[in-house]
Scaffold this active site. Sequence first.
Site, mmCIF file in Angstrom:
data_model
loop_
_atom_site.group_PDB
_atom_site.id
_atom_site.type_symbol
_atom_site.label_atom_id
_atom_site.label_comp_id
_atom_site.label_asym_id
_atom_site.label_seq_id
_atom_site.Cartn_x
_atom_site.Cartn_y
_atom_site.Cartn_z
ATOM 1 N N ASP A 62 -12.413 -13.590 3.519
ATOM 2 C CA ASP A 62 -13.038 -12.647 2.604
ATOM 3 C C ASP A 62 -12.844 -11.213 3.074
ATOM 4 O O ASP A 62 -12.700 -10.943 4.256
ATOM 5 C CB ASP A 62 -14.533 -12.946 2.451
ATOM 6 N N GLU A 63 -12.810 -10.322 2.125
ATOM 7 C CA GLU A 63 -12.833 -8.871 2.363
ATOM 8 C C GLU A 63 -11.809 -8.377 3.384
ATOM 9 O O GLU A 63 -12.153 -7.743 4.376
ATOM 10 C CB GLU A 63 -14.229 -8.438 2.802
ATOM 11 N N ILE A 64 -10.566 -8.661 3.130
ATOM 12 C CA ILE A 64 -9.515 -8.118 3.993
ATOM 13 C C ILE A 64 -9.421 -6.615 3.776
ATOM 14 O O ILE A 64 -9.375 -6.137 2.641
ATOM 15 C CB ILE A 64 -8.167 -8.785 3.687
#
Length: 347
Positions: free
Chosen positions: A138-140
């Site tokens: 998630d959320e790179i």
Amino acid sequence: MDVFHWHITDSHSFPLLVPSELDLAAKGSYGPDMLYTPDDVNKIVQFGLDHGVRIIPEMTHPVSKTHTGSWAEAYPDIVTCANMFWWPAGSMWEDRLASEPGTGHLNPLNPKTYQVLERVINDVATLFPEPFYHAGADEIIPGCWKADPAIQSFLSNGGTLSQLLEIFVNSTFPYIVSLNRTVVYWEDVILDGNIKVPTTALPPEHTILQTWNNGPENTKKIVSSGYRVIVSSLNFYYLDSGHSDFLGNDSHKEEANLVLGGEVALWSEQADPTVLDARIWPRTSAMAETLWSGNWDETGKKRYAEAIDRLNEWRYRMVRRCIGAKPIQPLWCIRNPGMCNTIHPFA
């Protein structure tokens, strides 16, 4: 099934003693008195089984906003932008290195990354017997990857950040599946606006996706692609994000056969044992109520009156068991059932 989704490592600390990679915890944890040994894990897993709760680990890889920085204490060469200030002075938010203090993404272009990961994945799969493995994703944050010279070269030669993620997934997903595990990812892996993989990289029969954005809209997108889904919308199910009205979030979709259930999340950035009980209870009971029974009665009305009376009573039961559950209404209400409702009590 009841599940404890254990987000066991993060950028700030790697507290799990992985037998084949002891340095990850020895160097990456907060300290020797803040570790989970294999024996600790075994006791927790067994306690869960004894009480009907399955323990699913999340090791927060391949990459997640700031979730893998702690790996750099043992292996600085496989982590990009490690130990850098998360939001460089004078830069725009879009150019940040992380979404909160504590930076670091695993490097998809370094072969050593996969050597370490395979040992970690194998040990974690051994420690946790459930047939699921949560791999994060998630959320790179683009800026963190772009800070690495090898990745800069990859991008300057026509590569993209999405291709970088696909390289990582293609190098780790088959290995996890080979251990007879279904892989759980956060929804970002296919829905992120900038960095995502094509659905062809994640066969639905081996993949479960967990939602946290855009309420029911992302859930619909995922199930329309044939994936099973776990619903954990931040607007309703994040216990550390204020007192959201999660009774108003109806997780019973038309595509209900692919919705495995819902999950509340309590992240520990601003929660510790002093507030744990009050953050979790009785709000988690309310989530269980709406997931098991739905928000609406057979006439189409919300079930507030019916549910609140029972949740009130349940809260006092927990207090009698020395659980510091937060009060819902004054004690007078439980002693006068139905009198605190704004509609007539249910028969």
